[in-house]
Structure formats: structure tokens, C-alpha cells
Design an enzyme around this catalytic site. Structure first.
Site, short mmCIF file in Angstrom:
data_model
loop_
_atom_site.label_atom_id
_atom_site.label_comp_id
_atom_site.label_asym_id
_atom_site.label_seq_id
_atom_site.Cartn_x
_atom_site.Cartn_y
_atom_site.Cartn_z
N HIS A 10 0.78 -1.22 0.03
CA HIS A 10 -0.01 0.07 0.01
C HIS A 10 0.85 1.14 0.17
O HIS A 10 0.64 2.33 -0.58
CB HIS A 10 -0.95 -0.18 1.18
CG HIS A 10 -1.72 -1.13 1.06
ND1 HIS A 10 -2.64 -1.54 0.18
CD2 HIS A 10 -2.07 -2.22 2.30
CE1 HIS A 10 -3.33 -2.72 0.67
NE2 HIS A 10 -2.79 -3.18 1.70
N ALA A 11 1.83 1.32 0.78
CA ALA A 11 2.70 2.44 0.91
C ALA A 11 3.66 2.87 -0.24
O ALA A 11 3.75 3.78 -0.98
CB ALA A 11 3.57 2.52 2.28
N CYS A 42 -6.83 -7.39 3.58
CA CYS A 42 -8.18 -7.26 4.62
C CYS A 42 -9.11 -7.82 3.80
O CYS A 42 -10.30 -8.18 4.41
CB CYS A 42 -8.57 -5.67 4.62
SG CYS A 42 -8.64 -4.78 3.14
N LYS A 132 -1.49 -13.25 5.57
CA LYS A 132 -0.96 -11.92 4.96
C LYS A 132 -0.90 -11.46 3.75
O LYS A 132 -1.53 -10.53 3.39
CB LYS A 132 0.55 -11.85 5.61
CG LYS A 132 1.45 -10.59 5.15
CD LYS A 132 0.73 -9.34 6.07
CE LYS A 132 1.43 -8.08 5.64
NZ LYS A 132 1.03 -6.92 6.01
N TYR A 157 -8.97 -8.45 13.95
CA TYR A 157 -10.05 -8.02 13.05
C TYR A 157 -9.76 -9.15 12.14
O TYR A 157 -10.87 -9.73 11.71
CB TYR A 157 -9.46 -6.61 12.45
CG TYR A 157 -10.19 -5.76 13.21
CD1 TYR A 157 -11.11 -6.03 14.19
CD2 TYR A 157 -10.28 -4.53 12.51
CE1 TYR A 157 -11.69 -4.70 14.76
CE2 TYR A 157 -10.95 -3.28 12.77
CZ TYR A 157 -11.80 -3.60 14.13
OH TYR A 157 -12.31 -2.53 14.67
N ALA A 276 10.49 6.66 4.77
CA ALA A 276 9.74 5.39 5.07
C ALA A 276 8.24 5.63 5.33
O ALA A 276 7.81 6.84 5.77
CB ALA A 276 10.38 4.71 6.34
N ALA A 277 7.52 4.37 4.99
CA ALA A 277 6.37 4.83 5.13
C ALA A 277 5.51 3.25 5.48
O ALA A 277 6.08 2.39 4.79
CB ALA A 277 5.47 5.33 3.97
N LEU A 296 -2.24 -0.25 9.56
CA LEU A 296 -3.43 -0.08 8.81
C LEU A 296 -3.13 0.30 7.32
O LEU A 296 -2.13 1.11 6.90
CB LEU A 296 -4.27 0.70 9.47
CG LEU A 296 -4.79 0.36 10.92
CD1 LEU A 296 -5.57 1.67 11.59
CD2 LEU A 296 -5.95 -0.63 10.66
#
Length: 452
Positions: A10-11, A42, A132, A157, A276-277, A296
Site C-alpha cells: 500500500h505505501a 483485508c 498476510k 480483526y 519510510a512509510a 493499517l
């Protein structure tokens, strides 16, 4: 400008997409261990449960799309060494075992997270699986097709979503967690009890407040042993939690104790030109005003976007996060933001809470639903630091409103007097967000009167 990106979920995907828009002449090299990018983990439970029939829909970007824009995608490449002072990295092609050195001007570390894997005896048995990435999703589907009994370890979750998916697919399901309640990190007891009741009504065995000590079996797992019992199974899915995937660089950059990379508001690390992210990072957590590890996808996308905007010079600061999240389990629509009352107390914060259980429409409306909401706030300054909501109808978007309130340091008084519209089809003259804040004000006024 040569930009190297390590990791592309995602990042990384957000960073690359925005760099292409902002700096079309940049030379971008992306290094990714997997053969795909942008997988929405997710959605694994939706895939397992058959809601999503084609897993390709869980991707929102592709290698081919990036390559069409000139991005050099080094797929199935593992970065084995990174010299941040010389601005070079070494990457190994996992298909050929060939190593190559690459130079860069800017480095973006978006290596994500990895499931927590305690050294439990028997973890190497067949059918003990992590949850994952895309490969995990495919394995869970494949291995669950011909079995009857499933144990899910971890009641966060992902764990509870998988439990629902397996049960609806006709499996006998056991959920194991070391905490006394499911979803302990996200919700207080008032909000977890209805979900636990639904699980039990569906025949799901809740093995809570116990810790897995071993897995037993010949070659394939047959039994899960805890400190309080044994559970027969054909498949185990591990969902204990996530840790930052930062081993490559943690001896060069400033990190939290758990290895999460610390960044400034502009996503700059402790070394110049290294950003970084995402899930490998700590984030600025608005309820506590301290760095925290909150993996998240929403945080990752925001942080990846900011890396691109701040790549040449600092110009767009990260506003922090509230850790806002939502969940649908059976007929329960759940959302939370910020700290639960339990978590706030554990952190030593001086807090109180207000609770509201009420219909969302006026009583004269022929159709109605009940919403339950809890607001957590600091006693001294009345600053809102958290909220939780559960209902059979979908009111989860209200928690996004509270998230904005926390981000802007709103008090219970400000929320109580916030202007929300009234229309009988949608709400009451006093919106339930106003009302729960008014309840908090009434409690504070009562306590003040009692003291005086």
C-alpha cells in the site's frame, strides 16, 4: 533523480503513483520480494468466505501498469544490503540467485509488516498457515476445501473475520486467544459481548484466555495444545498480530523498541534522503500525542502519498492518525477510533466515558434501529480521545466524524454543539453524536455539583 523503493504494497504503491504525477522525469526502481503489488490483505476473509470469488479483484495496481509508465519493477528481488551513507543497495534476484548493486538519490523504505510468529513447537507442520499475502490467501483456500475442522489463533480483526468465513463455509471452528475477550485492542466489553454471543450461537468454540503451547501431528497438524486444553484440527491459521518488517535497516535508522521506523511529519527518517512509510513505521497517534505502531492500510496510503509530496523538500506534514477502523461480523456493524477506555486506563490516562443506547430516528417513524455508542474523553480538558459504535444497521460512518473530532482536539462540549442536520428519515432532532457528548457534559456537571 534516481528513486529506489523497497517494497510495494500500500505505501509503496501510493508513493510510486504520486511520484509519477509529481516528478515524471524521475527514474524509479522498485524492489519487491513477491510477484505482485498492492494486495488488499483485508479482503482475505471475503475471499475465503466466497464473497469475493476472484482474488484478482483484491489488487488495485499492477506491475504492468507501472512498467508502462517507465518504472523499473524488480519483482521477486530481495534487498540484502543497504548502505544508506553511500546511497547504494544490493538486491538478489530470487529466480536466478544473481546479486546486483544499485545506486539511488532518494530511498523509500516501504517494507511493510509480517505476521508475529512465536517459536511454538510444531509450527513447521503442514497446514499451519500464516495470513498476510496473496500466496497465503490461495493456500488457505486450497487447504480448507477438503477439511472439516479449523483453528484460528488470534482474535483480532483478521482472526474474527476468518472465523465467520470458515463457519459460513460449513467448517467446525475454534478461536483461540490469550486475552479474555475477542477484539480486545479495539473494543471495550460492551461491544465485544454481542459478537461473542453470535459466535457461540453459530457453534463456534471460543477458547479465550489461553495460550497455544504446541501443535501436534505426524506430518500434518492434528491437534492444538494450549495451557488449558487440546483441540483437534485439520488446519491452523495464525493471526496473532503483525510486526514491522524492518530487519534490513533497523541498525541504521532510529526505531521504536519493536523495530518500527521513526519518521518526522514529512516521512523523513533519521538519515537524510531516506524516507519510510506504511506498516514498517511508527505513526503519530493523536489520542496520546506519541509515536505508536498501528499497521493499517489507510495509514500506509496516506504516508506513501506524503513521501512523494515531500521527496524534494518538506511541504506537506502528516496530520497524525486515530487508528480508525470498521468491521462487519454477521449482523453486527462495528467501528472504533482512538483509544478504548480500557486501553486509556492501561496507559495511565485520566479518562471517563459516556454511553448512549438509543434509536437513531424519532419514535414515530415506522422503521427504526438501535445504535450503541461510547465516547472516551480526558477528565481534565474534556478532550475526546476515542469512540466505539455497534448496531445492526450501518452507522459506522459516524465514527469517521469522531475521528475528525479527535484529530482536531475537540472537546465533548464542541461535539455536543456541532451542527448536524435533522430529517426524520435519517436521525433525531438531536443527533446521537451530539447526544452522547451531551451525556458526557451532564456527567461532568453532576460531578462538579457533587464536589461543590
Amino acid at each position: 533523480m534516481k528513486v529506489a523503493v523497497i517494497g510495494c504494497t500500500h505505501a509503496g504503491t501510493a508513493a510510486i503513483t504520486n511520484i509519477l504525477n509529481l516528478y515524471p522525469n524521475a527514474q524509479i526502481d522498485v524492489f519487491e520480494r513477491n510477484d505482485n503489488v498492492s494486495f488488499l490483505s483485508c479482503g482475505i476473509a471475503l475471499y475465503v468466505g466466497g464473497v469475493v470469488e476472484d482474488a484478482s479483484g483484491l489488487f488495485y495496481a499492477s506491475v504492468e501498469q507501472f512498467e508502462k509508465h517507465g518504472v523499473r519493477m524488480h519483482m521477486q528481488h530481495e534487498v540484502t544490503n543497504c548502505n544508506m551513507h553511500n546511497k547504494t543497495l544490493e538486491a538478489k534476484d530470487l529466480k536466478t540467485a544473481k546479486n546486483q548493486t544499485y545506486a539511488y538519490d532518494k530511498l523509500i523504505v516501504t517494507t511493510g509488516s509480517w505476521p508475529v510468529t512465536p517459536p511454538i513447537p510444531g509450527s513447521d507442520l503442514n497446514n499451519v498457515i500464516l495470513c498476510k499475502n496473496y500466496d497465503h490467501a490461495k493456500e488457505i483456500i486450497r487447504r480448507s476445501q477438503s477439511i472439516d475442522n479449523v483453528v484460528v489463533v488470534g482474535a483480532g480483526y483478521i482472526g474474527v473475520e476468518l472465523v465467520e468465513a470458515f463457519q459460513e463455509n460449513g467448517k467446525n471452528v475454534t478461536l483461540i486467544d490469550s486475552e479474555k475477550r475477542i477484539l480486545n485492542r479495539y473494543l471495550d466489553e460492551t461491544f465485544t459481548t454481542p459478537v461473542e454471543k453470535s459466535f457461540e450461537e453459530k457453534g463456534i468454540h471460543l477458547a479465550l484466555d489461553q495460550t497455544v503451547s504446541s501443535f501436534k501431528g505426524e506430518e500434518t497438524v492434528e491437534k492444538v495444545v494450549t495451557d488449558k486444553g487440546e483441540y483437534n484440527t485439520d488446519l491452523v491459521v495464525m493471526c496473532i498480530g503483525f510486526r514491522p518488517n524492518s530487519d534490513l535497516i533497523r541498525d541504521q535508522l532510529h526505531t521504536l523498541k519493536n523495530g518500527a521506523i521513526v519518521v518526522d511529519p514529512y516521512m523523513q527518517t533519521s538519515i537524510k534522503d531516506v524516507y519510510a512509510a506504511g506498516d514498517c513505521c511508527a505513526v503519530s497517534y493523536n489520542p496520546t500525542k506519541e509515536p505508536a505502531y498501528i499497521p493499517l492500510a489507510t495509514n500506509a496510503v496516506r504516508m506513501g502519498t506524503l513521501v512523494a509530496h515531500n521527496l524534494v523538500k518538506p511541504q506537506l506534514a502528516y496530520p497524525g492518525t486515530q487508528g480508525t477502523s470498521g468491521l462487519k461480523i454477521y449482523n453486527h456493524h462495528i467501528a472504533s477510533t482512538g483509544l478504548t477506555e480500557t486501553a486509556a486506563v492501561d496507559l495511565g490516562l485520566n479518562v471517563r466515558s459516556a454511553y448512549l443506547e438509543d434509536t437513531y430516528r424519532p419514535e414515530f417513524m415506522p422503521e427504526n434501529d438501535v445504535v450503541k455508542i461510547k465516547l472516551v474523553y480526558e477528565i481534565g480538558d474534556h478532550r475526546i480521545i476515542g469512540a466505539q459504535l455497534i448496531a445492526e444497521a450501518d452507522f459506522t460512518q459516524a465514527i469517521n466524524t469522531v475521528s475528525v473530532a479527535i484529530a482536531n482536539d475537540m472537546t465533548i462540549e464542541k461535539l455536543a454543539l456541532t451542527d448536524f442536520f435533522f430529517q426524520p428519515h435519517f436521525n433525531k432532532p438531536v443527533n446521537f453524536l451530539n447526544q452522547v457528548a451531551l451525556n458526557a457534559m451532564e456527567e461532568e456537571a453532576r460531578r462538579k455539583t457533587t464536589r461543590s
